[in-house]
Design a protein around this motif. Structure first.
Motif, PDB file in Angstrom:
ATOM      1  N   LEU A  48     -27.028  10.917  18.930  1.00 35.07           N
ATOM      2  CA  LEU A  48     -27.922  12.047  18.679  1.00 35.07           C
ATOM      3  C   LEU A  48     -29.144  11.656  17.869  1.00 35.07           C
ATOM      4  N   LEU A  49     -28.935  10.972  16.742  1.00 29.52           N
ATOM      5  CA  LEU A  49     -30.054  10.698  15.852  1.00 29.52           C
ATOM      6  C   LEU A  49     -30.971   9.621  16.421  1.00 29.52           C
ATOM      7  N   LEU A  50     -30.409   8.703  17.217  1.00 27.09           N
ATOM      8  CA  LEU A  50     -31.234   7.645  17.770  1.00 27.09           C
ATOM      9  C   LEU A  50     -32.124   8.145  18.892  1.00 27.09           C
ATOM     10  N   LYS A  51     -31.774   9.272  19.497  1.00 21.56           N
ATOM     11  CA  LYS A  51     -32.592   9.810  20.577  1.00 21.56           C
ATOM     12  C   LYS A  51     -33.906  10.375  20.053  1.00 21.56           C
ATOM     13  N   THR A  52     -33.922  10.797  18.803  1.00 19.16           N
ATOM     14  CA  THR A  52     -35.095  11.470  18.258  1.00 19.16           C
ATOM     15  C   THR A  52     -35.799  10.521  17.302  1.00 19.16           C
TER      16      THR A  52
ATOM     17  N   ILE B 247     -24.018  15.894   3.233  1.00 14.40           N
ATOM     18  CA  ILE B 247     -25.212  15.215   3.729  1.00 14.40           C
ATOM     19  C   ILE B 247     -25.306  15.372   5.247  1.00 14.40           C
ATOM     20  N   ASN B 248     -26.471  15.817   5.725  1.00 14.07           N
ATOM     21  CA  ASN B 248     -26.577  16.089   7.151  1.00 14.07           C
ATOM     22  C   ASN B 248     -27.094  14.899   7.955  1.00 14.07           C
ATOM     23  N   LEU B 249     -27.235  13.728   7.313  1.00 11.72           N
ATOM     24  CA  LEU B 249     -27.677  12.540   8.052  1.00 11.72           C
ATOM     25  C   LEU B 249     -26.800  11.335   7.751  1.00 11.72           C
ATOM     26  N   SER B 250     -25.546  11.579   7.395  1.00  5.53           N
ATOM     27  CA  SER B 250     -24.676  10.469   7.022  1.00  5.53           C
ATOM     28  C   SER B 250     -24.021   9.848   8.258  1.00  5.53           C
ATOM     29  N   ASN B 251     -23.452   8.667   8.044  1.00  6.50           N
ATOM     30  CA  ASN B 251     -22.707   8.013   9.125  1.00  6.50           C
ATOM     31  C   ASN B 251     -21.506   8.851   9.546  1.00  6.50           C
ATOM     32  N   GLU B 252     -20.842   9.478   8.574  1.00  4.63           N
ATOM     33  CA  GLU B 252     -19.686  10.320   8.877  1.00  4.63           C
ATOM     34  C   GLU B 252     -20.071  11.438   9.832  1.00  4.63           C
ATOM     35  N   ARG B 253     -21.217  12.062   9.572  1.00  2.49           N
ATOM     36  CA  ARG B 253     -21.641  13.144  10.465  1.00  2.49           C
ATOM     37  C   ARG B 253     -21.921  12.621  11.861  1.00  2.49           C
ATOM     38  N   ARG B 254     -22.647  11.542  11.952  1.00  2.00           N
ATOM     39  CA  ARG B 254     -22.998  11.017  13.268  1.00  2.00           C
ATOM     40  C   ARG B 254     -21.752  10.642  14.065  1.00  2.00           C
ATOM     41  N   GLU B 255     -20.802  10.010  13.393  1.00  3.23           N
ATOM     42  CA  GLU B 255     -19.567   9.623  14.092  1.00  3.23           C
ATOM     43  C   GLU B 255     -18.776  10.839  14.537  1.00  3.23           C
ATOM     44  N   TRP B 256     -18.729  11.872  13.686  1.00  3.54           N
ATOM     45  CA  TRP B 256     -17.999  13.088  14.067  1.00  3.54           C
ATOM     46  C   TRP B 256     -18.644  13.729  15.291  1.00  3.54           C
ATOM     47  N   GLN B 257     -19.963  13.802  15.287  1.00  2.00           N
ATOM     48  CA  GLN B 257     -20.656  14.410  16.428  1.00  2.00           C
ATOM     49  C   GLN B 257     -20.421  13.621  17.707  1.00  2.00           C
ATOM     50  N   GLU B 258     -20.487  12.295  17.619  1.00  2.00           N
ATOM     51  CA  GLU B 258     -20.294  11.471  18.809  1.00  2.00           C
ATOM     52  C   GLU B 258     -18.886  11.619  19.377  1.00  2.00           C
ATOM     53  N   ASN B 259     -17.910  11.795  18.503  1.00  2.70           N
ATOM     54  CA  ASN B 259     -16.507  11.827  18.933  1.00  2.70           C
ATOM     55  C   ASN B 259     -16.020  13.209  19.336  1.00  2.70           C
TER      56      ASN B 259
ATOM     57  N   HIS C 150     -37.522  19.144   9.582  1.00  3.78           N
ATOM     58  CA  HIS C 150     -36.307  18.575   9.011  1.00  3.78           C
ATOM     59  C   HIS C 150     -36.273  18.825   7.509  1.00  3.78           C
ATOM     60  N   GLN C 151     -35.074  19.102   7.006  1.00  4.95           N
ATOM     61  CA  GLN C 151     -34.892  19.270   5.572  1.00  4.95           C
ATOM     62  C   GLN C 151     -33.448  18.959   5.216  1.00  4.95           C
ATOM     63  N   SER C 152     -33.265  18.610   3.959  1.00  3.81           N
ATOM     64  CA  SER C 152     -31.939  18.273   3.474  1.00  3.81           C
ATOM     65  C   SER C 152     -30.957  19.399   3.740  1.00  3.81           C
ATOM     66  N   MET C 153     -29.783  19.050   4.228  1.00  8.43           N
ATOM     67  CA  MET C 153     -28.626  19.924   4.357  1.00  8.43           C
ATOM     68  C   MET C 153     -28.637  20.862   5.554  1.00  8.43           C
ATOM     69  N   SER C 154     -29.767  21.008   6.263  1.00 10.93           N
ATOM     70  CA  SER C 154     -29.745  21.981   7.365  1.00 10.93           C
ATOM     71  C   SER C 154     -30.207  21.406   8.691  1.00 10.93           C
ATOM     72  N   THR C 155     -31.385  20.812   8.768  1.00  8.97           N
ATOM     73  CA  THR C 155     -31.861  20.250  10.026  1.00  8.97           C
ATOM     74  C   THR C 155     -32.095  18.761   9.846  1.00  8.97           C
ATOM     75  N   PRO C 156     -31.540  17.889  10.693  1.00 15.77           N
ATOM     76  CA  PRO C 156     -30.724  18.124  11.880  1.00 15.77           C
ATOM     77  C   PRO C 156     -29.402  18.841  11.571  1.00 15.77           C
ATOM     78  N   CYS C 157     -28.957  19.612  12.555  1.00 18.48           N
ATOM     79  CA  CYS C 157     -27.797  20.476  12.371  1.00 18.48           C
ATOM     80  C   CYS C 157     -26.490  19.785  12.740  1.00 18.48           C
ATOM     81  N   LEU C 158     -25.405  20.407  12.312  1.00 22.66           N
ATOM     82  CA  LEU C 158     -24.068  19.877  12.538  1.00 22.66           C
ATOM     83  C   LEU C 158     -23.546  20.176  13.938  1.00 22.66           C
ATOM     84  N   ASN C 159     -23.680  21.433  14.381  1.00 20.19           N
ATOM     85  CA  ASN C 159     -23.027  21.876  15.610  1.00 20.19           C
ATOM     86  C   ASN C 159     -23.793  23.081  16.140  1.00 20.19           C
TER      87      ASN C 159
END
Length: 479
Positions: free
Chosen positions: A2-6, A40-52, A71-80
């Motif tokens: 997700l994050l690498l696409k943008t 944190i809305n840009l952490s590795n944990e978030r990215r891995e959760w979204q991918e899986n 973009h801003q801390s805690m909200s955009t990019p979004c979780l789900n």
């Protein structure tokens, strides 16, 4: 991914929360990311959760959202991507039902509450918008209801479309009534995202790199910052009030003290003596006491208003969030009779200051709480949650503290109970493991799992959520 696409997104590169911002292939900035108000809305944990766990359809919507919203801390990019919400549940685009123990503290009466929505629909048919200079029966009825509920001489109200603007109202009224422009608030507090609100607020994630803030906004140490700094004595949290008394003695131009009676994000609960002493100091030095109850009022703590736990009457109470029933943005202030002194200025004069639909939603919310005895229920669930969480603490060394008031709970995860070292990475892992199992909540201050159930949640539903939490703690810290 997700994050690498943008290419205009921020990419997390290092584990110690260092964020590198990129535009195309050019590096722009490197800075530490503060863990204060949420996960944190840009952490590795978030990215891995979204991918899986997210479908390509959901990832495509998230990418498009990331493309158009700042973009801003805690909200955009979004979780789900959420497509439905009802009762205690959220439903995402992939059909998952998720127990919502976050809700941005607006969902006291549950999502999509039919009583609230029906009241709003009726009001839409009758009077969808109230122009300024006029009133309506529904606005007067709501104001009277608030005055009847509030203790003492809290007899005057004013409404706004949001909590930040309500904090601004309170600050302007304090200046007008006292003739003094300075305020005292605490570091690590949150009072909204507007420039005036972040000036009295104390969280770096809102204040840092913004530049000059509102003059006269002074700060003191919060109650919880003193724990453990004075040999662990039970009254160490009261030490900050010695400094407050010193500030009031040295400066004669303090107009107001602004505080949360209970810090809602990481659930810090001062004892009754703390706020009774603050009330005493305010009376002694002619300072107004403003209590920010935006996230906590309307039943969250087992009382209609949080300050009722402290047997004091503040000068101004700021309300919001759950006030609108989780449907309509409503906020405001309730002030003492003697503060009706601003006839010659406009404190608010917002376009939607007396929203007829918002007033209908707020009145229906209060009626629903009363008709379903949700105050008593929240108090009972608080007893249950505290017992259940303390049992969890006994079984898991990683749980360093639990703090509960009504249906608001903080579970502090630490790597060492003596040093109180925060289990930051573990707390984030627990959050994502719980999301896998169908439970949503907020992580505050890096390591505090903050549980904010809807007041309509049954004991069985609360137990289900706590079982998911304990299972996730076991998964993360035993593997």
């Amino acid at each position: 991914m997700l994050l690498l696409k943008t290419c205009h997104s921020c990419l997390t590169l290092l584990k110690p929360l260092i964020i590198v911002c990129r535009k195309g292939n050019n590096q722009v900035d490197v800075k530490p990311f503060l863990r204060t108000e949420g996960d944190i809305n840009l952490s590795n944990e978030r990215r891995e959760w979204q991918e899986n766990h997210l479908s390509q359809q959901t990832l495509d919507v998230l990418e498009e959202d990331s493309r158009y919203f700042l973009h801003q801390s805690m909200s955009t990019p979004c979780l789900n991507v959420i497509t439905d919400a009802e009762g205690i549940y959220l439903e995402d685009m992939d059909g998952r039902k998720i127990i919502d123990f976050h809700g941005n503290s607006v969902h006291q009466v549950g999502h999509k509450n039919r009583y609230v929505i029906d009241a709003m629909k009726n009001q839409l048919d009758e009077l969808p918008f109230l122009p300024r200079r006029y009133t309506s029966p529904i606005a007067v009825k709501l104001a009277k209801k608030l005055v009847d509920l509030a203790p003492g001489d809290l007899n005057r109200v004013l409404f706004t479309p949001g909590g930040t603007s309500a904090v601004g109202l309170a600050m302007k009224l304090a200046r007008k009534a006292t003739g003094k422009f300075k305020t005292i608030s605490t570091w690590d507090s949150f009072h909204g995202a507007g420039l005036d609100a972040i000036s009295v607020g104390g969280e770096g994630v809102f204040r840092n790199q913004i530049g000059p803030l509102l003059p006269g906004a002074e700060h003191m140490m919060p109650y919880n910052s003193y724990r453990g700094l004075f040999s662990g004595s039970e009254d160490s949290g009261m030490k900050s009030l010695e400094y407050l008394a010193y500030m009031l003695e040295m400066e004669n131009d303090i107009g107001a003290i602004i505080m949360e009676p209970i810090r809602s994000t990481d659930v810090q609960i001062p004892p009754k003596a703390y706020f009774q002493r603050i009330r005493q100091l305010c009376d002694q030095y002619g300072v107004l006491l403003i209590l920010d109850e935006i996230p906590g009022a309307f039943g969250r703590t087992g009382k209609m208003f949080v300050h009722e736990h402290y047997d004091i009457v503040p000068d101004i109470v700021v309300i919001g969030k759950g006030f609108g029933g989780g449907v309509f943005p409503m906020a405001g202030i309730i002030a003492r009779e003697g503060l009706n002194v601003a006839q010659d200025i406009s404190l608010g004069h917002y376009t939607h200051e007396k929203s007829s639909v918002g007033c209908a939603a707020a009145l229906a919310t209060i009626e629903f709480i009363e008709n379903h005895n949700l105050l008593a229920h929240a108090e009972q669930m608080g007893v249950f949650m505290e017992q259940r969480l303390k049992e969890m603490m006994d079984r898991h060394e990683i749980v360093g503290d639990v703090r509960v008031k009504g249906m608001l709970a903080g579970v502090e995860l630490v790597t060492n109970r003596q040093t109180k070292e925060k289990a930051v990475e573990g707390a984030e892992k627990v959050m994502y493991r719980c999301l896998e199992k169908g439970l949503s909540f907020k992580v505050s201050n890096g390591n505090v799992i903050t549980l904010v159930p809807p007041l309509i949640a049954t004991q069985g539903e609360v137990e289900q959520a706590l079982s998911i939490l304990e299972e996730a703690i076991g998964d993360v810290f035993t593997n």
